[in-house]
Design a protein around this motif. Structure first.
Motif, PDB file in Angstrom:
ATOM      1  N   ILE A 310      -9.636  31.860  41.190  1.00  0.00           N
ATOM      2  CA  ILE A 310      -9.594  32.693  42.394  1.00  0.00           C
ATOM      3  C   ILE A 310     -11.018  33.016  42.826  1.00  0.00           C
ATOM      4  O   ILE A 310     -11.841  33.441  42.002  1.00  0.00           O
ATOM      5  CB  ILE A 310      -8.817  33.998  42.125  1.00  0.00           C
ATOM      6  N   SER A 311     -11.290  32.831  44.100  1.00  0.00           N
ATOM      7  CA  SER A 311     -12.626  33.152  44.625  1.00  0.00           C
ATOM      8  C   SER A 311     -12.492  33.752  46.023  1.00  0.00           C
ATOM      9  O   SER A 311     -11.466  33.588  46.695  1.00  0.00           O
ATOM     10  CB  SER A 311     -13.520  31.910  44.665  1.00  0.00           C
ATOM     11  N   ALA A 312     -13.541  34.432  46.456  1.00  0.00           N
ATOM     12  CA  ALA A 312     -13.528  35.039  47.794  1.00  0.00           C
ATOM     13  C   ALA A 312     -13.652  33.961  48.857  1.00  0.00           C
ATOM     14  O   ALA A 312     -14.373  32.966  48.684  1.00  0.00           O
ATOM     15  CB  ALA A 312     -14.663  36.047  47.913  1.00  0.00           C
ATOM     16  N   LYS A 313     -12.976  34.139  49.982  1.00  0.00           N
ATOM     17  CA  LYS A 313     -13.005  33.140  51.046  1.00  0.00           C
ATOM     18  C   LYS A 313     -14.374  33.039  51.715  1.00  0.00           C
ATOM     19  O   LYS A 313     -14.723  31.993  52.271  1.00  0.00           O
ATOM     20  CB  LYS A 313     -11.925  33.454  52.086  1.00  0.00           C
ATOM     21  N   ASP A 314     -15.141  34.121  51.657  1.00  0.00           N
ATOM     22  CA  ASP A 314     -16.466  34.102  52.295  1.00  0.00           C
ATOM     23  C   ASP A 314     -17.585  33.783  51.313  1.00  0.00           C
ATOM     24  O   ASP A 314     -18.753  33.973  51.603  1.00  0.00           O
ATOM     25  CB  ASP A 314     -16.742  35.441  52.984  1.00  0.00           C
ATOM     26  N   PHE A 315     -17.210  33.292  50.116  1.00  0.00           N
ATOM     27  CA  PHE A 315     -18.172  32.914  49.079  1.00  0.00           C
ATOM     28  C   PHE A 315     -19.014  34.097  48.590  1.00  0.00           C
ATOM     29  O   PHE A 315     -20.084  33.911  48.016  1.00  0.00           O
ATOM     30  CB  PHE A 315     -19.119  31.797  49.562  1.00  0.00           C
ATOM     31  N   GLU A 320     -16.011  44.499  41.596  1.00  0.00           N
ATOM     32  CA  GLU A 320     -14.940  45.373  41.136  1.00  0.00           C
ATOM     33  C   GLU A 320     -13.770  45.483  42.121  1.00  0.00           C
ATOM     34  O   GLU A 320     -12.603  45.437  41.722  1.00  0.00           O
ATOM     35  CB  GLU A 320     -15.492  46.770  40.828  1.00  0.00           C
ATOM     36  N   HIS A 321     -14.069  45.661  43.414  1.00  0.00           N
ATOM     37  CA  HIS A 321     -12.961  45.861  44.347  1.00  0.00           C
ATOM     38  C   HIS A 321     -12.111  44.598  44.486  1.00  0.00           C
ATOM     39  O   HIS A 321     -10.896  44.668  44.712  1.00  0.00           O
ATOM     40  CB  HIS A 321     -13.476  46.345  45.712  1.00  0.00           C
ATOM     41  N   ASN A 322     -12.742  43.389  44.353  1.00  0.00           N
ATOM     42  CA  ASN A 322     -11.966  42.148  44.360  1.00  0.00           C
ATOM     43  C   ASN A 322     -10.996  42.106  43.183  1.00  0.00           C
ATOM     44  O   ASN A 322      -9.806  41.796  43.332  1.00  0.00           O
ATOM     45  CB  ASN A 322     -12.882  40.927  44.280  1.00  0.00           C
ATOM     46  N   LEU A 323     -11.540  42.416  42.006  1.00  0.00           N
ATOM     47  CA  LEU A 323     -10.720  42.356  40.798  1.00  0.00           C
ATOM     48  C   LEU A 323      -9.591  43.384  40.835  1.00  0.00           C
ATOM     49  O   LEU A 323      -8.471  43.120  40.382  1.00  0.00           O
ATOM     50  CB  LEU A 323     -11.594  42.575  39.561  1.00  0.00           C
ATOM     51  N   GLN A 332       2.235  43.746  40.939  1.00  0.00           N
ATOM     52  CA  GLN A 332       3.306  43.795  41.932  1.00  0.00           C
ATOM     53  C   GLN A 332       4.333  42.694  41.696  1.00  0.00           C
ATOM     54  O   GLN A 332       5.539  42.913  41.856  1.00  0.00           O
ATOM     55  CB  GLN A 332       2.707  43.668  43.335  1.00  0.00           C
ATOM     56  N   TYR A 333       3.864  41.500  41.310  1.00  0.00           N
ATOM     57  CA  TYR A 333       4.765  40.365  41.138  1.00  0.00           C
ATOM     58  C   TYR A 333       5.059  40.043  39.672  1.00  0.00           C
ATOM     59  O   TYR A 333       5.583  38.984  39.346  1.00  0.00           O
ATOM     60  CB  TYR A 333       4.197  39.140  41.862  1.00  0.00           C
ATOM     61  N   LYS A 334       4.719  40.979  38.777  1.00  0.00           N
ATOM     62  CA  LYS A 334       5.056  40.893  37.357  1.00  0.00           C
ATOM     63  C   LYS A 334       4.515  39.626  36.697  1.00  0.00           C
ATOM     64  O   LYS A 334       5.205  38.978  35.900  1.00  0.00           O
ATOM     65  CB  LYS A 334       6.576  40.984  37.167  1.00  0.00           C
ATOM     66  N   MET A 335       3.288  39.274  37.045  1.00  0.00           N
ATOM     67  CA  MET A 335       2.619  38.154  36.386  1.00  0.00           C
ATOM     68  C   MET A 335       1.984  38.642  35.076  1.00  0.00           C
ATOM     69  O   MET A 335       1.223  39.609  35.096  1.00  0.00           O
ATOM     70  CB  MET A 335       1.523  37.569  37.284  1.00  0.00           C
ATOM     71  N   LYS A 336       2.317  38.004  33.973  1.00  0.00           N
ATOM     72  CA  LYS A 336       1.741  38.401  32.681  1.00  0.00           C
ATOM     73  C   LYS A 336       0.417  37.666  32.480  1.00  0.00           C
ATOM     74  O   LYS A 336       0.374  36.439  32.477  1.00  0.00           O
ATOM     75  CB  LYS A 336       2.690  38.083  31.534  1.00  0.00           C
ATOM     76  N   VAL A 337      -0.654  38.417  32.315  1.00  0.00           N
ATOM     77  CA  VAL A 337      -1.988  37.844  32.179  1.00  0.00           C
ATOM     78  C   VAL A 337      -2.289  37.630  30.699  1.00  0.00           C
ATOM     79  O   VAL A 337      -2.237  38.564  29.899  1.00  0.00           O
ATOM     80  CB  VAL A 337      -3.045  38.778  32.805  1.00  0.00           C
ATOM     81  N   ASN A 338      -2.624  36.388  30.326  1.00  0.00           N
ATOM     82  CA  ASN A 338      -2.866  36.057  28.922  1.00  0.00           C
ATOM     83  C   ASN A 338      -4.313  35.695  28.620  1.00  0.00           C
ATOM     84  O   ASN A 338      -4.698  35.651  27.449  1.00  0.00           O
ATOM     85  CB  ASN A 338      -1.956  34.896  28.499  1.00  0.00           C
ATOM     86  N   LEU A 339      -5.116  35.426  29.656  1.00  0.00           N
ATOM     87  CA  LEU A 339      -6.530  35.100  29.439  1.00  0.00           C
ATOM     88  C   LEU A 339      -7.282  35.353  30.733  1.00  0.00           C
ATOM     89  O   LEU A 339      -6.766  35.061  31.820  1.00  0.00           O
ATOM     90  CB  LEU A 339      -6.690  33.640  28.993  1.00  0.00           C
ATOM     91  N   ILE A 340      -8.499  35.870  30.599  1.00  0.00           N
ATOM     92  CA  ILE A 340      -9.337  36.183  31.758  1.00  0.00           C
ATOM     93  C   ILE A 340     -10.746  35.661  31.501  1.00  0.00           C
ATOM     94  O   ILE A 340     -11.285  35.807  30.406  1.00  0.00           O
ATOM     95  CB  ILE A 340      -9.420  37.708  31.994  1.00  0.00           C
ATOM     96  N   GLN A 341     -11.344  35.076  32.542  1.00  0.00           N
ATOM     97  CA  GLN A 341     -12.770  34.738  32.480  1.00  0.00           C
ATOM     98  C   GLN A 341     -13.360  34.918  33.881  1.00  0.00           C
ATOM     99  O   GLN A 341     -12.838  34.375  34.857  1.00  0.00           O
ATOM    100  CB  GLN A 341     -12.980  33.309  31.985  1.00  0.00           C
ATOM    101  N   ASN A 342     -14.435  35.683  33.957  1.00  0.00           N
ATOM    102  CA  ASN A 342     -15.026  36.032  35.241  1.00  0.00           C
ATOM    103  C   ASN A 342     -16.438  35.481  35.346  1.00  0.00           C
ATOM    104  O   ASN A 342     -17.181  35.461  34.370  1.00  0.00           O
ATOM    105  CB  ASN A 342     -15.059  37.559  35.401  1.00  0.00           C
ATOM    106  N   SER A 343     -16.787  34.999  36.540  1.00  0.00           N
ATOM    107  CA  SER A 343     -18.161  34.599  36.831  1.00  0.00           C
ATOM    108  C   SER A 343     -18.567  35.257  38.146  1.00  0.00           C
ATOM    109  O   SER A 343     -17.788  35.988  38.756  1.00  0.00           O
ATOM    110  CB  SER A 343     -18.280  33.079  36.936  1.00  0.00           C
ATOM    111  N   ALA A 344     -19.767  34.979  38.634  1.00  0.00           N
ATOM    112  CA  ALA A 344     -20.245  35.628  39.853  1.00  0.00           C
ATOM    113  C   ALA A 344     -19.382  35.282  41.055  1.00  0.00           C
ATOM    114  O   ALA A 344     -19.095  36.134  41.889  1.00  0.00           O
ATOM    115  CB  ALA A 344     -21.695  35.230  40.121  1.00  0.00           C
ATOM    116  N   LEU A 345     -18.909  34.030  41.138  1.00  0.00           N
ATOM    117  CA  LEU A 345     -18.223  33.581  42.343  1.00  0.00           C
ATOM    118  C   LEU A 345     -16.736  33.310  42.157  1.00  0.00           C
ATOM    119  O   LEU A 345     -16.023  33.095  43.140  1.00  0.00           O
ATOM    120  CB  LEU A 345     -18.884  32.308  42.881  1.00  0.00           C
ATOM    121  N   SER A 346     -16.258  33.298  40.935  1.00  0.00           N
ATOM    122  CA  SER A 346     -14.842  32.988  40.724  1.00  0.00           C
ATOM    123  C   SER A 346     -14.275  33.795  39.558  1.00  0.00           C
ATOM    124  O   SER A 346     -15.007  34.291  38.696  1.00  0.00           O
ATOM    125  CB  SER A 346     -14.636  31.489  40.469  1.00  0.00           C
TER     126      SER A 346
END
Length: 414
Positions: A310-315, A320-323, A332-346
């Motif tokens: 997932i990334s912002a449309k305007d690059f 924090e507010h994106n996340l 809201q849609y009951k998605m179970k999150v099992n792994l997370i990795q964050n970088s500057a753009l994605s």
């Protein structure tokens, strides 16, 4: 008093019920509370009955008769003609028919709990009657008289105060048979504790009765370091700690229900996982102390995952507010999150679509973010990872993402 829990695989047929009797006699059990699941795949069968009822399908009668004849064949194999279990069986089936005839609600979760639990009611009626037949005096208990919950159907929360009051009144002398998975709300309606909740039911009784050990009987030797269906040479773990078992459950190990451990840990009650097929093996002991014995890498595989980027449309940067917006949509849609990795753009994440909401989730998240995804990926988690263990997984799979945190390595692969 001992607390034993027998799953559906252990009582899937007449031989399974006879084996349960053999286990009790071999251990010379005199005082025990026995928690039993529905027989075999009966929960799935009852879900089929539920679907036909809600859809008003003509197949409803056929599916109910399938349930009836499955149990009737077991009864006729175990009991002499004219035994009172035949009448008890018809009474329970009549209660199911009575619910269908009088129910006005079409709310899925409510109706689910009123219907599916008949599998446990039937299995425990039959088992209690058979134990008495072969000379093991026992009493059948309706768990709904003891485990009190809120009205969150299909995932009810236990009212521990009311439940403890009721269970503490049970005589600790003698043998009792009751149901797993079920409870009752303040309206007197049946609730369920979540799928695979029978282990949790047994832990509730062990906690409230103050027993020293709970034994769960399964079709595996105990807790293994890997699922033998997917990994050759899986190793039996002789002993693991409460914390280790909670971590394994968190990452998706399926041997022990995640909610089972905590009440046991709170009172220092040991949990032993044993095989009902091999009484010579003492299985796995879960208790306070050493994390693992033996100390080996543990492999946990979760299949049918969805890997999102997932990334912002305007690059712009993912801050924090994106996340915050992304996680609100997960919830809201009951998605179970099992792994997370964050970088500057994605933001990369591995999720599980437990409730079939992914398409609606994707529509919602795509309004504000650029999204790419791979369906049906696998998520491997290696606890107490070694270089050799990681290389073993990498050699067999195309790695999409790898994340290392201390002794835990997670790998997403096609």
């Amino acid at each position: 008093m001992k607390v034993y829990k027998f799953g559906g695989a252990s009582v899937k047929d007449a031989k399974g019920i006879q084996n349960l009797t053999h286990i009790l006699k071999s251990a010379s059990v005199e005082d025990a509370l026995i928690v039993v699941s529905a027989m075999g795949k009966m929960t799935n069968a009852m879900e089929g009955v539920l679907e036909s009822y809600l859809r008003k399908e003509v197949e409803l009668t056929y599916k109910v008769n399938q349930v009836k004849w499955f149990h009737f064949e077991i009864i006729t194999e175990l009991f002499p003609e004219g035994h009172e279990i035949f009448m008890d069986f018809e009474l329970v089936m009549g209660q199911l028919a009575g619910f269908f005839a009088t129910n006005k609600s079409r709310k899925y979760d409510f109706v689910y709990d009123q219907v599916v639990g008949f599998g446990e009611l039937l299995s425990t009626k039959i088992i209690a009657a058979y134990l008495n037949l072969v000379g093991i005096d026992c009493t059948w208990l309706d768990v709904r008289d003891y485990v009190k919950t809120n009205s969150h159907y299909r995932e009810a929360s236990v009212d521990w105060h009311k439940t403890n009051q009721r269970i503490s009144r049970i005589n600790t002398k003698g043998i009792f048979v009751t149901q797993g998975f079920l409870g009752c709300d303040a309206k007197g309606k049946t609730t369920t504790l979540g799928r695979e909740g029978s282990d949790f039911s047994a832990a509730i009784f062990a906690y409230c009765m103050g027993t020293s050990e709970l034994t769960i009987w399964k079709d595996v030797e105990g807790v293994l370091n890997a699922d033998p269906r997917y990994f050759d040479d899986a190793v039996l773990l002789n002993r693991i700690s409460y914390n280790e078992s909670l971590e394994m459950a968190f990452y998706g190990a399926s041997v022990i229900h995640p909610k089972t451990i905590k009440p046991l840990e709170n009172k220092g009650i040991n949990l032993r996982v044993r095989s009902f097929l091999n009484l010579e093996n003492s299985g796995t002991l879960i208790s306070k102390g050493q994390a693992l014995e033996p100390e080996v890498p543990c492999f946990i595989l979760k299949k049918e995952q969805i890997f999102l980027s997932i990334s912002a449309k305007d690059f712009s940067f993912m801050v924090e507010h994106n996340l915050s917006d992304i996680f609100k949509t997960f919830h809201q849609y009951k998605m179970k999150v099992n792994l997370i990795q964050n970088s500057a753009l994605s933001f990369s994440v591995c999720i599980e679509d437990k409730y079939g909401n992914f398409d609606r989730f994707l529509d919602a998240i795509s309004r504000d973010f650029k999204v790419s995804f791979d369906k049906y990926v696998k998520l491997y988690t290696i606890r107490h990872a070694t270089n050799e263990a990681v290389k073993f997984i990498e050699a067999k799979n195309q790695v999409l993402l790898k994340q290392m945190t201390g002794e835990v390595v997670q790998i997403v692969s096609n």
